[in-house]
Structure formats: structure tokens, C-alpha cells
Design a protein around this motif. Structure first.
Motif, PDB file in Angstrom:
ATOM      1  N   TRP A 165       0.806  -1.231   0.000  1.00 19.71           N
ATOM      2  CA  TRP A 165       0.000   0.000   0.000  1.00 19.71           C
ATOM      3  C   TRP A 165       0.835   1.276   0.000  1.00 19.71           C
ATOM      4  CZ3 TRP A 165      -3.895  -1.304   4.549  1.00 19.71           C
ATOM      5  CH2 TRP A 165      -4.384  -2.603   4.376  1.00 19.71           C
TER       6      TRP A 165
ATOM      7  N   TYR B  79      -7.792  -0.152  12.166  1.00 20.16           N
ATOM      8  CA  TYR B  79      -6.373  -0.507  12.253  1.00 20.16           C
ATOM      9  C   TYR B  79      -5.547   0.769  12.157  1.00 20.16           C
ATOM     10  CZ  TYR B  79      -1.764  -2.361  11.353  1.00 20.16           C
ATOM     11  OH  TYR B  79      -0.420  -2.633  11.444  1.00 20.16           O
ATOM     12  N   HIS B  80      -4.701   0.998  13.161  1.00 19.82           N
ATOM     13  CA  HIS B  80      -3.890   2.217  13.160  1.00 19.82           C
ATOM     14  C   HIS B  80      -2.405   1.932  13.372  1.00 19.82           C
ATOM     15  CE1 HIS B  80      -7.471   4.687  12.974  1.00 19.82           C
ATOM     16  NE2 HIS B  80      -7.987   4.008  13.977  1.00 19.82           N
ATOM     17  N   GLY B  81      -2.015   0.665  13.294  1.00 18.07           N
ATOM     18  CA  GLY B  81      -0.604   0.343  13.449  1.00 18.07           C
ATOM     19  C   GLY B  81      -0.376  -0.607  14.605  1.00 18.07           C
TER      20      GLY B  81
ATOM     21  N   ASP C   3      -6.607   9.251  10.346  1.00 19.23           N
ATOM     22  CA  ASP C   3      -5.469   8.410   9.991  1.00 19.23           C
ATOM     23  C   ASP C   3      -5.526   8.167   8.485  1.00 19.23           C
ATOM     24  OD1 ASP C   3      -3.688   6.410   9.433  1.00 19.23           O
ATOM     25  OD2 ASP C   3      -4.357   5.054  11.017  1.00 19.23           O
TER      26      ASP C   3
ATOM     27  N   VAL D 123      -2.969   7.256   6.721  1.00 23.91           N
ATOM     28  CA  VAL D 123      -1.745   6.515   6.388  1.00 23.91           C
ATOM     29  C   VAL D 123      -1.943   5.670   5.127  1.00 23.91           C
ATOM     30  CG1 VAL D 123      -0.201   4.676   7.190  1.00 23.91           C
ATOM     31  CG2 VAL D 123      -0.830   6.544   8.737  1.00 23.91           C
ATOM     32  N   ALA D 124      -3.113   5.019   5.007  1.00 19.38           N
ATOM     33  CA  ALA D 124      -3.352   4.184   3.824  1.00 19.38           C
ATOM     34  C   ALA D 124      -4.004   4.961   2.686  1.00 19.38           C
ATOM     35  CB  ALA D 124      -4.219   2.985   4.195  1.00 19.38           C
TER      36      ALA D 124
ATOM     37  N   SER E  68       1.604   8.502   6.135  1.00 19.53           N
ATOM     38  CA  SER E  68       2.865   7.770   5.965  1.00 19.53           C
ATOM     39  C   SER E  68       2.871   7.039   4.631  1.00 19.53           C
ATOM     40  CB  SER E  68       3.132   6.830   7.144  1.00 19.53           C
ATOM     41  OG  SER E  68       4.395   6.226   6.983  1.00 19.53           O
TER      42      SER E  68
HETATM   43  C1  LIG Z   1      -0.367   0.658   7.633  1.00 15.45           C
HETATM   44  C2  LIG Z   1      -1.210   1.515   8.483  1.00 15.45           C
HETATM   45  C3  LIG Z   1      -0.726   2.038   9.699  1.00 15.45           C
HETATM   46  C4  LIG Z   1       0.599   1.641  10.265  1.00 15.45           C
HETATM   47  O1  LIG Z   1       1.661   2.052   9.480  1.00 15.45           O
HETATM   48  P1  LIG Z   1       3.101   1.361   9.685  1.00 15.45           P
HETATM   49  O2  LIG Z   1       3.999   2.156   8.810  1.00 15.45           O
HETATM   50  O3  LIG Z   1       2.948  -0.052   9.242  1.00 15.45           O
HETATM   51  O4  LIG Z   1       3.444   1.471  11.121  1.00 15.45           O
HETATM   52  C5  LIG Z   1      -1.533   2.904  10.391  1.00 15.45           C
HETATM   53  N1  LIG Z   1      -2.747   3.245   9.941  1.00 15.45           N
HETATM   54  C6  LIG Z   1      -3.251   2.758   8.795  1.00 15.45           C
HETATM   55  C7  LIG Z   1      -4.596   3.211   8.344  1.00 15.45           C
HETATM   56  C8  LIG Z   1      -2.504   1.872   8.027  1.00 15.45           C
HETATM   57  O5  LIG Z   1      -3.030   1.348   6.914  1.00 15.45           O
END
Ligand SMILES: *Cc1c(COP(=O)(O)O)cnc(C)c1O
Length: 455
Positions: free
Chosen positions: A59, A151-153, A258, A260-261, A286
Motif C-alpha cells: 500500500w 487498524y492504526h498500526g 489516519d 496513512v493508507a 505515511s
Molecule cells: C499501515 C497503516 C498504519 C501503520 O503504518 P506502519 O507504517 O505499518 O506502522 C496505520 N494506519 C493505517 C490506516 C494503516 O493502513
């Protein structure tokens, strides 16, 4: 001994590498695929086999593997400055990237706190929200609202605000408790609603009820906007995130998004919050930030939150948090090169056709007997396989139908990583229409090959 031959690499891997989220007993009994090269949408193993990267290097990948412009930016940065520190110093790439992020983020997010992975970006968000209320004279606001299936890590704070029992149950004694709200999962609505909008409304109603009871003690709410990723690519109904924003405002709760994804173009907009027309109080970024090249993360926030940390040193309002590789210049250079490519290649515009094509192909999958639900948001899709599409009865989890479908796809030159019995489609955004057709052909054929065997 030739230490790069496949046999040796596999032997060393089995001997020494402990893989994430992996039952190593099975892994040791397998012949792992060893990836040695990447080319655009493709990854190549040590025996020369090519696989279309259907999950974008878990991802993260945006512009394809080994993209020339990013490679060059990284090489140039390596020869200039590899790392210093943001503890007591600034560096040019971290400064310039912060500026660029503020320009493209939802309006109002004007401060950037760097770290190096998604879990820490969330961890920082949670600590920032917590400390904010301490400084605001409301020290009783210490709790967090999280969502079921979130899911947040994997760090302890990030797991605390998560909601996937399979991953999180064993660590329960280490976690801080949260107030858990139901999340829309319309296909398996816990309120028994079969209609998407109704499922969303029921969740919002329950969320508001929880806020009424707990708002006085709640610092923040953490949400994956638009799509719960690791929970199964579960797409929220339109307007859900906007309503959550309104509720957070009404009950004086900080909203932590969040992304991140979903950040960096994945949903078709640069950020998911943009599609709902909202600005969160804190946003975690991230995965896509360096286009899949290097570990980097950013927690963005508003002037209002930042200002609560401003004071004389002796007032102890400093945000005492930081990581060694914070603001690493090579990672920031990669991120800057990626943002240039978004502009120069008009990447977001180019997604419209691909998203439309993906929608057509997913639609057709509804005809496949064991496809229960297909979900899509931009360039993300989840295909939920079930034993019985009529009753929505799942396949027994021990049968691991999802894994088998993905192994079948591997024989067809496609790498996929499922979430249980949900097949995930998450290719590099740069994928061509032809490659997307190859991917969807392979997925459909693999689903049929595996599931139609067992009827
Ligand atoms: C992957 C993910 C995380 C964690 O990121 P890492 O870099 O694996 O620690 C946190 N939040 C979401 C929504 C994710 O998909």
C-alpha cells in the motif's frame, strides 16, 4: 558459494528472517519468493519471474518501482546530506517538504511533525491530542473514541485505538482502554441493516450516544476516513466522515484522521478528507508519502493545537516526543520528488479512467458465485469471498480461501496479499489500463479456479 543464488537466499531467509504477521512454521515449510528487482508496476524474483505488484509494496507505491525521477532525487540527496537531525537543527528538504504538505493538505493543517512510520504518526497524534487538553485546563479529557474493526498500526498506543481482535486481543492487558464505536460495515451491519445509508446512520446515532455520555472525558476520536484498510477495505457511506466531523465539533472532541493508507491520491483525491470537504484537527500520513521508497511519516495539525503547546520553557508545555530519524533528508527528498511527479504527470487527473475501469471490472465480479461483496473507493478495492452469497455465510476461516486465491494469482504473474477472505486490489497509482486489465483478469480467473472447485 554463490550467495545470491535462490537456494542460498531461501536458506538464509528461513534461517534468520522473522517475517511480520507470518506463522513461521508454514513459512519455513515453503519456498519463499525472493524479490530482487522492481520495474514500474512489476516486481521480479531471484529466478527472473515477474509479478504485477497488486498491493503496491504493501500500500505504499505510487509511481511504480524504480521511478527514474525519484531514484535521481535520492541519489542527488545521498551525495549532499544523508542525515542530520531535527533536534536542534533544521534541514532544507524537511523544511521544503513541510511547506509542500501544508499547500496540498486540507486547509488549516499548517504544522508538520515528522516521524518514520504510520504507527508512530498515529502514536504522535494521540499523544498530541492528550497533551492539548492538559494545557487547555481540561485534564479530565484523557480518553479516546475508536472504531470497531479499525487498524492504526502495531505500537502499543496505535493498537490501543485499533479494533481488530485477531491482531489485538493478545495484547489487551498492555493497552489503554478506549470507547469503541460501531463502524459502518454495511455488508455485515451489526444492526442488521441491509441498506448502506441506514447502516451508516445507525452507527452515527450510536456514536452520538457515546459522545453524549463521555464527551467530558474524551480527548479525541481516531478514524480511518472513507476506508477502513486492514479491517477489510470497508468503505464508509458518503457523508459519514463529514457527520463525524460535525459530531466532534459539537462535543468538543479532537478529530484525528489516519490517512496513512488513503493519503496521497489513493481515493482519487490527494487526501480522503478532501472528498468529504473537511479538515481534521490532526492528520496522520505515511505509506504513500515517499511513493513507497523510504520510511517517513508526518502528523499534521492546526495552528490552534500548536498554539496550546506554546509557552515559557518552565511552563512545561513542550511536546516531548521525537524519533532519531525524524525529517530524514533522503526520505524528504524522495517525498518532494513524488509530489513533483503528481504535478508533472497530472497523476490525479489520470486516475479518473482507471477508477472507472476498475469499477466496471468489479461490477462484473458480482456475477461470480462466491463473491459476496465488492467494495471500491478510488484505486482501492476489496472483494469479499463468501461460502454463500445469498445468506452471506463466510467461508470457514481455517480454509483460508483468500490465501489460496492469491497463491493461484501468483501462478498467473500477480502478487496479492489478502485480508482474510477479502482480496485486496491496491496497485501502484501509475498502473496502465492494460496492466489493470491483466490484474483484474488474473483475479477473476483465480477466484473462479479456487472457489468453483469447492461447490
Ligand atoms: C499501515 C497503516 C498504519 C501503520 O503504518 P506502519 O507504517 O505499518 O506502522 C496505520 N494506519 C493505517 C490506516 C494503516 O493502513
Amino acid at each position: 558459494m554463490n550467495t545470491s543464488d535462490t537456494k542460498t537466499l531461501r536458506e538464509y531467509d528461513r534461517a534468520h528472517v522473522w517475517h511480520p504477521f507470518t506463522q513461521m512454521k508454514e513459512w519455513e515449510e515453503s519456498d519463499p519468493v525472493v524479490i530482487v528487482r522492481g520495474e514500474g508496476t512489476w516486481i521480479v524474483d531471484s529466478e527472473g519471474n515477474r509479478y504485477l505488484d497488486g498491493v503496491a509494496a504493501i500500500w505504499t507505491n505510487v509511481h511504480g518501482h524504480c521511478k527514474r525521477e525519484i531514484n535521481e532525487a535520492i541519489k542527488a540527496q545521498v551525495d549532499t546530506l544523508e542525515h542530520s537531525t531535527l533536534l536542534g537543527l533544521a534541514n532544507d528538504k524537511a523544511v521544503l517538504l513541510a511547506r509542500r504538505l501544508v499547500e496540498i493538505a486540507p486547509p488549516g493543517l499548517c504544522k508538520v511533525f515528522y516521524s518514520d512510520n504510520g504507527s508512530t504518526a498515529v502514536e504522535i497524534s494521540v499523544k498530541m491530542a492528550f497533551q492539548y487538553w492538559q494545557h487547555q485546563g481540561k485534564p479530565e479529557k484523557t480518553k479516546f473514541i475508536s472504531f470497531k474493526n479499525a487498524y492504526h498500526g502495531d505500537t502499543i498506543g496505535a493498537v490501543s485505538v485499533g479494533g481488530i481482535d485477531l491482531y489485538h486481543a493478545v495484547f489487551r492487558p498492555l493497552l489503554f482502554p478506549t470507547i469503541q464505536a460501531p463502524a459502518p460495515y454495511c455488508y455485515r451491519c451489526e444492526f442488521g441493516e441491509r441498506d448502506r445509508a441506514n447502516c451508516g446512520m445507525r452507527c452515527l446515532k450510536e456514536l452520538e450516544r457515546l459522545m453524549e455520555i463521555h464527551a467530558h472525558e474524551v480527548a479525541g476520536l481516531v478514524i480511518e476516513p472513507l476506508v477502513q484498510g486492514a479491517g477489510g477495505m470497508i468503505v464508509q457511506p458518503d457523508g459519514f466522515v463529514r457527520r463525524v466531523r460535525e459530531l466532534c465539533d459539537r462535543y468538543d472532541i479532537l478529530m484525528i484522521a489516519d490517512e496513512v493508507a488513503v493519503g496521497f491520491g489513493r481515493t482519487g483525491a490527494m487526501f480522503a478528507c478532501e472528498r468529504e470537504g473537511i479538515t481534521p484537527d490532526i492528520m496522520a500520513l505515511s505509506k504513500g508519502i515517499t511513493a513507497g521508497y523510504l520510511p517517513l511519516a508526518a502528523t499534521m495539525t492546526t495552528q490552534k493545537i500548536y498554539d496550546a503547546f506554546i509557552g515559557e520553557y518552565r511552563e512545561m508545555k513542550t511536546f516531548f516526543h521525537g524519533h532519531t530519524f525524524t525529517g530524514n533528508p533522503i526520505a524528504c527528498a524522495a517525498a518532494l520528488a513524488s509530489l513533483d511527479l503528481f504535478e508533472n504527470e497530472r497523476l490525479l487527473d489520470s486516475l479518473t479512467n482507471k477508477i472507472g475501469y476498475l469499477a466496471e471490472r468489479l461490477q462484473a465480479l458480482n456475477e461470480v458465485r462466491h463473491v459476496g461483496e465488492v467494495r471500491q473507493c478510488g484505486m482501492i478495492a476489496g472483494i469479499e469471498l463468501v461460502k454463500d452469497a445469498e445468506t452471506r455465510e463466510p467461508f470457514p476461516w481455517e480454509e483460508r480461501v483468500g490465501i489460496q486465491v492469491c497463491l493461484e494469482a501468483r501462478n498467473r504473474g500477480i502478487f496479492l496479499r489478502p485480508l482474510g477472505n477479502i482480496i485486496v486490489v491496491f496497485p501502484p497509482l501509475s498502473i496502465s489500463l492494460d496492466e489493470l486489465a491483466f490484474l483484474m483478469d488474473g483475479i477473476e480467473a483465480s477466484i473462479r479456479a479456487i472457489t468453483e472447485l469447492r461447490t
